[in-house]
Design a protein around this motif. Structure first.
Motif, PDB file in Angstrom:
ATOM      1  N   GLY A  13      21.533  40.489  24.815  1.00  0.00           N
ATOM      2  CA  GLY A  13      20.985  41.294  25.906  1.00  0.00           C
ATOM      3  C   GLY A  13      21.783  41.197  27.185  1.00  0.00           C
ATOM      4  N   GLY A  14      23.108  41.142  27.099  1.00  0.00           N
ATOM      5  CA  GLY A  14      23.945  41.112  28.288  1.00  0.00           C
ATOM      6  C   GLY A  14      24.614  42.443  28.537  1.00  0.00           C
ATOM      7  N   LEU A  15      25.704  42.407  29.306  1.00  0.00           N
ATOM      8  CA  LEU A  15      26.432  43.631  29.638  1.00  0.00           C
ATOM      9  C   LEU A  15      26.980  44.304  28.385  1.00  0.00           C
ATOM     10  N   THR A  16      27.532  43.522  27.455  1.00  0.00           N
ATOM     11  CA  THR A  16      28.097  44.099  26.235  1.00  0.00           C
ATOM     12  C   THR A  16      27.049  44.892  25.472  1.00  0.00           C
ATOM     13  N   GLY A  17      25.902  44.275  25.241  1.00  0.00           N
ATOM     14  CA  GLY A  17      24.862  44.947  24.487  1.00  0.00           C
ATOM     15  C   GLY A  17      24.318  46.173  25.186  1.00  0.00           C
ATOM     16  N   ALA A  18      24.117  46.069  26.497  1.00  0.00           N
ATOM     17  CA  ALA A  18      23.576  47.203  27.249  1.00  0.00           C
ATOM     18  C   ALA A  18      24.535  48.388  27.251  1.00  0.00           C
ATOM     19  N   LYS A  19      25.837  48.113  27.421  1.00  0.00           N
ATOM     20  CA  LYS A  19      26.819  49.204  27.440  1.00  0.00           C
ATOM     21  C   LYS A  19      27.013  49.788  26.043  1.00  0.00           C
ATOM     22  N   ALA A  20      26.844  48.973  25.010  1.00  0.00           N
ATOM     23  CA  ALA A  20      26.909  49.507  23.650  1.00  0.00           C
ATOM     24  C   ALA A  20      25.751  50.456  23.394  1.00  0.00           C
ATOM     25  N   ASP A  38      17.676  37.047  24.089  1.00  0.00           N
ATOM     26  CA  ASP A  38      16.884  35.808  24.118  1.00  0.00           C
ATOM     27  C   ASP A  38      16.394  35.451  25.516  1.00  0.00           C
ATOM     28  N   GLU A  39      16.808  36.199  26.534  1.00  0.00           N
ATOM     29  CA  GLU A  39      16.246  36.030  27.873  1.00  0.00           C
ATOM     30  C   GLU A  39      15.182  37.090  28.118  1.00  0.00           C
ATOM     31  N   ARG A  40      14.244  36.763  28.987  1.00  0.00           N
ATOM     32  CA  ARG A  40      13.201  37.737  29.304  1.00  0.00           C
ATOM     33  C   ARG A  40      13.688  38.795  30.282  1.00  0.00           C
ATOM     34  N   GLU A  41      14.807  38.530  30.926  1.00  0.00           N
ATOM     35  CA  GLU A  41      15.367  39.485  31.876  1.00  0.00           C
ATOM     36  C   GLU A  41      15.971  40.689  31.149  1.00  0.00           C
ATOM     37  N   HIS A  42      15.947  41.855  31.804  1.00  0.00           N
ATOM     38  CA  HIS A  42      16.708  42.990  31.307  1.00  0.00           C
ATOM     39  C   HIS A  42      18.203  42.671  31.429  1.00  0.00           C
ATOM     40  N   PRO A  43      19.051  43.319  30.644  1.00  0.00           N
ATOM     41  CA  PRO A  43      20.483  43.011  30.679  1.00  0.00           C
ATOM     42  C   PRO A  43      21.060  43.051  32.089  1.00  0.00           C
ATOM     43  N   TYR A  44      21.876  42.047  32.389  1.00  0.00           N
ATOM     44  CA  TYR A  44      22.488  41.958  33.717  1.00  0.00           C
ATOM     45  C   TYR A  44      23.951  41.554  33.598  1.00  0.00           C
ATOM     46  N   LEU A  80      12.887  41.416  24.272  1.00  0.00           N
ATOM     47  CA  LEU A  80      13.394  40.456  25.245  1.00  0.00           C
ATOM     48  C   LEU A  80      12.654  39.129  25.124  1.00  0.00           C
ATOM     49  N   GLY A  81      13.362  38.050  25.469  1.00  0.00           N
ATOM     50  CA  GLY A  81      12.774  36.726  25.353  1.00  0.00           C
ATOM     51  C   GLY A  81      12.533  36.329  23.912  1.00  0.00           C
ATOM     52  N   GLN A  82      13.296  36.925  23.022  1.00  0.00           N
ATOM     53  CA  GLN A  82      13.071  36.702  21.592  1.00  0.00           C
ATOM     54  C   GLN A  82      14.424  36.515  20.898  1.00  0.00           C
ATOM     55  N   PRO A  83      14.824  35.292  20.597  1.00  0.00           N
ATOM     56  CA  PRO A  83      16.130  35.077  19.983  1.00  0.00           C
ATOM     57  C   PRO A  83      16.174  35.524  18.524  1.00  0.00           C
ATOM     58  N   ALA A  84      17.343  35.975  18.107  1.00  0.00           N
ATOM     59  CA  ALA A  84      17.592  36.211  16.687  1.00  0.00           C
ATOM     60  C   ALA A  84      17.961  34.873  16.063  1.00  0.00           C
ATOM     61  N   VAL A  85      17.260  34.471  15.026  1.00  0.00           N
ATOM     62  CA  VAL A  85      17.460  33.139  14.453  1.00  0.00           C
ATOM     63  C   VAL A  85      18.095  33.181  13.066  1.00  0.00           C
ATOM     64  N   GLN A  86      18.126  34.355  12.445  1.00  0.00           N
ATOM     65  CA  GLN A  86      18.749  34.435  11.125  1.00  0.00           C
ATOM     66  C   GLN A  86      19.276  35.836  10.876  1.00  0.00           C
ATOM     67  N   LEU A  87      20.464  35.885  10.276  1.00  0.00           N
ATOM     68  CA  LEU A  87      21.082  37.144   9.883  1.00  0.00           C
ATOM     69  C   LEU A  87      21.275  37.115   8.376  1.00  0.00           C
ATOM     70  N   ASP A  88      20.766  38.137   7.698  1.00  0.00           N
ATOM     71  CA  ASP A  88      20.894  38.252   6.248  1.00  0.00           C
ATOM     72  C   ASP A  88      21.704  39.504   5.929  1.00  0.00           C
ATOM     73  N   PRO A  89      23.024  39.367   5.804  1.00  0.00           N
ATOM     74  CA  PRO A  89      23.850  40.549   5.542  1.00  0.00           C
ATOM     75  C   PRO A  89      23.526  41.234   4.218  1.00  0.00           C
ATOM     76  N   ARG A 133      23.346  31.717  33.347  1.00  0.00           N
ATOM     77  CA  ARG A 133      22.261  32.685  33.341  1.00  0.00           C
ATOM     78  C   ARG A 133      21.736  32.920  34.749  1.00  0.00           C
ATOM     79  N   LEU A 134      20.991  34.008  34.893  1.00  0.00           N
ATOM     80  CA  LEU A 134      20.433  34.355  36.195  1.00  0.00           C
ATOM     81  C   LEU A 134      19.528  33.242  36.712  1.00  0.00           C
ATOM     82  N   ALA A 135      18.756  32.633  35.837  1.00  0.00           N
ATOM     83  CA  ALA A 135      17.886  31.526  36.264  1.00  0.00           C
ATOM     84  C   ALA A 135      18.713  30.357  36.787  1.00  0.00           C
ATOM     85  N   HIS A 136      19.869  30.091  36.158  1.00  0.00           N
ATOM     86  CA  HIS A 136      20.764  29.040  36.663  1.00  0.00           C
ATOM     87  C   HIS A 136      21.226  29.364  38.076  1.00  0.00           C
ATOM     88  N   ALA A 137      21.637  30.611  38.293  1.00  0.00           N
ATOM     89  CA  ALA A 137      22.162  31.011  39.604  1.00  0.00           C
ATOM     90  C   ALA A 137      21.088  30.943  40.676  1.00  0.00           C
TER      91      ALA A 137
END
Length: 421
Positions: A13-20, A38-44, A80-89, A133-137
């Motif tokens: 959910g960052g810049l890469t994902g939002a621009k894609a 995985d963050e609750r924030e909208h992409p930044y 948002l706020g929901q991590p992906a924990v497994q990928l099954d190709p 992350r934004l919370a860190h800043a």
């Protein structure tokens, strides 16, 4: 209306994902677009976190890629706020932390990077910080404000871009700053000793203290709070807070567990070809986590900077749509420290070049530097000189020999060197 028969999923959910996601809609994709962050924030965007937002010159709302309402208007489904924990190709599915299973036809991993941790005693003390992350800043901005008001001491581990930008912000607030760096100059792995020393001088003029050739070995505290730090040469430095700025590691765990090919070496990353496709034809990677087989540079390269996220996301989106993509952009990044602004294009780590040429006034910090190998420009950095990024990148792309004297002469247009080289 969304066509539910095709689903493209973006993990990150960052810049890469939002621009894609934006590019998919701009290219006319009418299927479902699901963006998982995985963050609750909208992409930044992350650059303001160590620049304008950290110094207080930019407001919180300015960091976001889109207004929140844009996603609904563009029919982008957010988790948002929901991590992906497994990928099954094999079944083409992603499982989220809450157990939700999402099917995809094409998948983009834009998982980014995470700060490397200090593996020394004392990192559990209150007052040890990372900046990613934004919370860190937000937290660090409050810390710097308090340090400035109380004449407090900040120790920064690492004299890379993040470390130096945090140092500049801290001095702006009035905090005492010590930077500890194992290399002999700041930014040594990027600029080499020739230009790294310039940044050391800049920060020393602003009151920053450097301790080169040393590493942190221990953070000491009293009542759970940081009090001082120790280095491997036996020195002790007072500290009320510590920032770990020792680099970032690509987030590859999801891809590795799914059996996707990763890149060897310290840079790591998820291996992709020039179209940003992984070893699985339905899975793509862009941004900080992508180790791209770069068509222009002829090597696999992982780039952690803003421009790579900005441009890599849309490139991956086009590739997911079956378009012919060759991601060959010249690596680019920028930094702002005090009154110094700079832009860097290219790739020239120490050992890859045999000459550094400067045009302009280095003493006044108004110049352009070029890193050359056998007369060919590998990289260029403009410092307080603007509107030259295009010509600099053209010189890099040309791969042709240039005359060093002409390159150093401000009276010779860079465009003419590219045209006649």
């Amino acid at each position: 209306m969304v066509d539910a028969h095709r689903t493209f999923v973006i993990v990150g959910g960052g810049l890469t994902g939002a621009k894609a996601a934006e590019a998919l809609r701009a290219e006319g994709f009418t299927g479902r677009v699901i963006l998982i962050g995985d963050e609750r924030e909208h992409p930044y965007e992350r650059p303001p976190l160590s620049k304008g937002f950290l110094t207080g010159s930019a407001e919180r709302g300015s960091v976001f890629v889109h207004e929140p309402a844009w996603y609904a208007a563009a029919d982008i489904e957010l988790h948002l706020g929901q991590p992906a924990v497994q990928l099954d190709p094999e079944s083409r599915a992603v499982r989220l932390g809450d157990g939700t299973r999402i099917h995809y036809d094409k998948l983009l991993l834009a998982t980014g990077a995470e700060p490397r941790r200090l593996e020394i005693p004392g990192t559990d003390l209150a007052g040890v910080h990372h900046l990613r992350r934004l919370a860190h800043a937000e937290r660090l901005r409050g810390v710097l404000t308090a340090l400035g008001q109380e004449n407090g001491h900040l120790v920064i581990a690492g004299a890379g871009w993040i470390g130096l930008e945090v140092a500049a912000a801290a001095r702006t607030y009035g905090a005492e700053v010590t930077v500890i760096e194992p290399e002999p100059t700041p930014l040594h792995s990027v600029l080499g000793p020739e230009l790294g020393a310039l940044f050391a001088d800049l920060h020393r003029e602003k009151g920053v203290r450097f301790h080169f050739g040393a590493r942190l070995t221990r953070i000491a505290g009293v009542d759970g709070m940081v009090q001082s730090v120790y280095t491997d040469d036996g020195d002790e430095h007072p500290a009320h807070d510590v920032v770990a700025a020792i680099g970032a590691a690509p987030r590859t765990a999801l891809a590795e567990a799914a059996g996707l090919e990763t890149a060897p070496g310290p840079g790591g990353g998820i291996a992709v070809d020039a179209s940003l496709r992984t070893s699985d034809p339905d899975v793509f990677v862009a941004g900080d986590a992508a180790a791209v087989r770069h068509p222009l540079l002829g090597r696999r390269l992982r780039v952690e900077h803003w421009a790579n996220a900005l441009n890599g996301g849309p490139a991956a989106a086009r590739a997911m749509l079956g378009k012919d993509v060759s991601y060959d952009r010249v690596p680019y990044f920028f930094s702002d420290q005090y009154e110094l602004g700079m832009e860097y294009s290219g790739y020239a780590p120490p050992g890859s070049y045999d000459q550094v040429v400067c045009r302009g006034d280095v003493g006044k910090r108004e110049f352009v530097a070029f890193w050359l190998s056998e007369g060919r420009v590998l990289a260029g950095m403009n410092v307080n000189v603007w509107d030259v990024t295009g010509p600099v990148q053209d010189l890099i792309r040309s791969g042709a020999e240039v005359d060093a004297e002409a390159l150093a002469d401000p009276g010779v247009p860079l465009e003419s060197l590219g045209a006649t080289a």
